[in-house]
Write a protein that holds these residues in place. Structure first.
Motif, PDB file in Angstrom:
ATOM      1  N   ASN A   1       0.830  -1.208   0.000  1.00  0.00           N
ATOM      2  CA  ASN A   1       0.000   0.000   0.000  1.00  0.00           C
ATOM      3  C   ASN A   1       0.861   1.253   0.000  1.00  0.00           C
ATOM      4  O   ASN A   1       0.646   2.190  -0.780  1.00  0.00           O
ATOM      5  CB  ASN A   1      -0.922   0.011   1.226  1.00  0.00           C
ATOM      6  CG  ASN A   1      -2.062  -0.980   1.120  1.00  0.00           C
ATOM      7  OD1 ASN A   1      -2.441  -1.399   0.027  1.00  0.00           O
ATOM      8  ND2 ASN A   1      -2.618  -1.367   2.252  1.00  0.00           N
ATOM      9  N   GLY A   2       1.857   1.268   0.898  1.00  0.00           N
ATOM     10  CA  GLY A   2       2.712   2.442   1.029  1.00  0.00           C
ATOM     11  C   GLY A   2       3.549   2.702  -0.209  1.00  0.00           C
ATOM     12  O   GLY A   2       3.752   3.853  -0.614  1.00  0.00           O
ATOM     13  N   TRP A   3       4.045   1.640  -0.832  1.00  0.00           N
ATOM     14  CA  TRP A   3       4.869   1.799  -2.037  1.00  0.00           C
ATOM     15  C   TRP A   3       4.043   2.373  -3.187  1.00  0.00           C
ATOM     16  O   TRP A   3       4.488   3.268  -3.899  1.00  0.00           O
ATOM     17  CB  TRP A   3       5.457   0.446  -2.434  1.00  0.00           C
ATOM     18  CG  TRP A   3       6.322   0.512  -3.661  1.00  0.00           C
ATOM     19  CD1 TRP A   3       7.610   0.976  -3.755  1.00  0.00           C
ATOM     20  CD2 TRP A   3       5.950   0.112  -4.990  1.00  0.00           C
ATOM     21  NE1 TRP A   3       8.068   0.886  -5.050  1.00  0.00           N
ATOM     22  CE2 TRP A   3       7.071   0.364  -5.828  1.00  0.00           C
ATOM     23  CE3 TRP A   3       4.795  -0.425  -5.541  1.00  0.00           C
ATOM     24  CZ2 TRP A   3       7.047   0.079  -7.190  1.00  0.00           C
ATOM     25  CZ3 TRP A   3       4.770  -0.707  -6.894  1.00  0.00           C
ATOM     26  CH2 TRP A   3       5.890  -0.453  -7.702  1.00  0.00           C
ATOM     27  N   LEU A   4       2.834   1.857  -3.364  1.00  0.00           N
ATOM     28  CA  LEU A   4       1.981   2.363  -4.444  1.00  0.00           C
ATOM     29  C   LEU A   4       1.607   3.831  -4.225  1.00  0.00           C
ATOM     30  O   LEU A   4       1.474   4.595  -5.179  1.00  0.00           O
ATOM     31  CB  LEU A   4       0.712   1.513  -4.540  1.00  0.00           C
ATOM     32  CG  LEU A   4       0.904   0.081  -5.068  1.00  0.00           C
ATOM     33  CD1 LEU A   4      -0.381  -0.720  -4.939  1.00  0.00           C
ATOM     34  CD2 LEU A   4       1.379   0.097  -6.517  1.00  0.00           C
ATOM     35  N   VAL A   5       1.454   4.228  -2.957  1.00  0.00           N
ATOM     36  CA  VAL A   5       1.093   5.614  -2.661  1.00  0.00           C
ATOM     37  C   VAL A   5       2.301   6.538  -2.763  1.00  0.00           C
ATOM     38  O   VAL A   5       2.243   7.602  -3.394  1.00  0.00           O
ATOM     39  CB  VAL A   5       0.445   5.718  -1.261  1.00  0.00           C
ATOM     40  CG1 VAL A   5       0.267   7.184  -0.851  1.00  0.00           C
ATOM     41  CG2 VAL A   5      -0.901   5.000  -1.242  1.00  0.00           C
ATOM     42  N   THR A   6       3.421   6.136  -2.151  1.00  0.00           N
ATOM     43  CA  THR A   6       4.558   7.054  -2.042  1.00  0.00           C
ATOM     44  C   THR A   6       5.487   7.002  -3.245  1.00  0.00           C
ATOM     45  O   THR A   6       6.095   8.023  -3.592  1.00  0.00           O
ATOM     46  CB  THR A   6       5.370   6.743  -0.772  1.00  0.00           C
ATOM     47  OG1 THR A   6       5.885   5.392  -0.843  1.00  0.00           O
ATOM     48  CG2 THR A   6       4.509   6.869   0.468  1.00  0.00           C
ATOM     49  N   ARG A   7       5.641   5.863  -3.883  1.00  0.00           N
ATOM     50  CA  ARG A   7       6.592   5.744  -4.996  1.00  0.00           C
ATOM     51  C   ARG A   7       5.925   5.839  -6.360  1.00  0.00           C
ATOM     52  O   ARG A   7       6.448   6.463  -7.280  1.00  0.00           O
ATOM     53  CB  ARG A   7       7.358   4.417  -4.884  1.00  0.00           C
ATOM     54  CG  ARG A   7       8.117   4.265  -3.583  1.00  0.00           C
ATOM     55  CD  ARG A   7       9.110   5.388  -3.377  1.00  0.00           C
ATOM     56  NE  ARG A   7       9.730   5.319  -2.048  1.00  0.00           N
ATOM     57  CZ  ARG A   7      10.583   6.229  -1.585  1.00  0.00           C
ATOM     58  NH1 ARG A   7      10.909   7.268  -2.346  1.00  0.00           N
ATOM     59  NH2 ARG A   7      11.083   6.107  -0.381  1.00  0.00           N
ATOM     60  N   VAL A   8       4.758   5.205  -6.496  1.00  0.00           N
ATOM     61  CA  VAL A   8       4.048   5.267  -7.770  1.00  0.00           C
ATOM     62  C   VAL A   8       3.219   6.546  -7.863  1.00  0.00           C
ATOM     63  O   VAL A   8       2.936   7.037  -8.962  1.00  0.00           O
ATOM     64  CB  VAL A   8       3.166   4.015  -7.958  1.00  0.00           C
ATOM     65  CG1 VAL A   8       2.435   4.042  -9.290  1.00  0.00           C
ATOM     66  CG2 VAL A   8       4.026   2.748  -7.854  1.00  0.00           C
TER      67      VAL A   8
END
Length: 356
Positions: free
Chosen positions: A133-140
């Motif tokens: 969840n965090g990767w999709l929000v913060t990186r993508v």
């Protein structure tokens, strides 16, 4: 004698007319938020008093233990959710992660794993889900609402893959007895899951309201770009919050499984609405930057006590769902209506003020 004319002419210059007006409106909105938290606490007390006066057995130790233990999982998840919403984010996949945690607990227990090994594996699954969840929000760069709607379906699907439609029971009594409402701290009606919640709530309150980390979350929620230029590691903070939320949700799946003595892929279905309703009902602004943990906890307890009171009075579950939905709408709409009314009144008063 010379001071009187000066004090009368302070509001007169145009350059200072608008800035104080905006500041005052902001302060009024903030004060409304604080009063909303207090109002929710007062409403909780009022509902409790009504229950004492109208419903037999409401105040018994057995019923109070059941009432509070019945919202244990929602209360646990509401703690990191409060931090997320303060930071301007949301996680709608929490109930599905709870279901995945429950399904993994059942599948691994069925496979002959020791329960002491199952717990860390389930928590690691929560870490993985939070990282996704965090990767999709913060990186993508995707919005958290859209991301977690997608992972809501993903995690529930993984739960079905892990356990299918089966239900696993017969968990070790040593652990199962810890989660049920018949086991309380000696001399009290407080169950061990609620005692854990109280401990974590105090720690979370200190973190949110008394540390630089908490102040950074408010800054991110109020104005993310300004927080970034102030040196706050915005992406890192968000990632941490999603991971913590995933861990708490997976752990709630273990608690739910032990409390009901049954691991199923559909456990916790719909709990995300209860969690969000509790947090927003407590006065935490969905746009971020405003709110208190006291308000969120009061919101959780209010929903739990109200649900228990309705159940004791034989109100159908469908009606209880409607009441929860109405509370969710009211929690979002009412503070905004109050703030808008106050700001409009202030503008009218300022516009009607004499110019000389």
């Amino acid at each position: 004698m010379g001071m009187a004319p000066d004090t009368q002419t302070v509001p007169r210059p145009p350059a200072t007319t608008h800035a104080p007006r905006a500041t005052t409106a902001g302060e009024l909105v903030k004060s409304v938020g604080l009063r909303w938290d207090t109002a929710v606490g007062a409403l909780l007390v009022a509902v409790f008093v009504v229950g004492l006066g109208t419903t037999d057995g409401f105040a018994s130790g057995e019923n109070l233990a059941f009432a509070f233990n019945d919202i244990a999982e929602v209360a646990l998840i509401a703690l990191p959710m409060t931090l997320l919403v303060v930071a301007g984010q949301v996680d709608l996949s929490v109930a599905s992660m709870l279901g995945l945690g429950s399904a993994l607990t059942g599948a691994l227990w069925n496979a002959g794993w020791a329960f002491e090994l199952i717990v860390p594996v389930v928590l690691l699954a929560g870490v993985a889900g939070g990282l996704l969840n965090g990767w999709l929000v913060t990186r993508v760069g995707l919005p958290s609402l859209a991301v977690t709607i997608g992972t809501l379906a993903l995690y529930r699907g993984l739960a079905s893959v892990a356990l299918g439609s089966d239900a696993v029971t017969d968990f070790p009594q040593t652990y199962a007895s810890w989660a049920v409402d018949t086991t309380t701290i000696p001399g009290t009606f407080i169950t061990y899951p609620i005692a854990l919640f109280i401990t974590l709530a105090v720690a979370t309150a200190v973190l949110l309201h008394s540390t630089a980390f908490g102040r950074s979350l408010f800054a991110i929620g109020a104005q993310e770009e300004a927080a970034y230029f102030a040196g706050i590691r915005v992406k890192r903070f968000k990632l941490i919050l999603f991971v913590v939320t995933g861990v708490f949700s997976a752990f709630a799946g273990i608690v739910f499984t032990l409390r009901y003595g049954s691991a199923r892929a559909d456990n916790g279905l719909g709990f995300e609405m209860l969690v969000i309703a509790s947090v927003l009902l407590g006065g935490v602004d969905f746009d971020g930057g405003k709110g208190t943990l006291f308000g969120a906890v009061a919101g959780v307890l209010l929903i739990g006590v109200l649900k228990n009171l309705l159940t004791l009075n034989d109100v159908p579950n469908e009606v209880q769902v409607i009441v929860t939905g109405l509370l969710l709408v009211a929690s979002v709409l009412t503070p905004r209506v109050i703030a808008t009314v106050i700001e409009r009144r202030h503008r009218r008063a300022a516009g009607a003020a004499p110019e000389s």
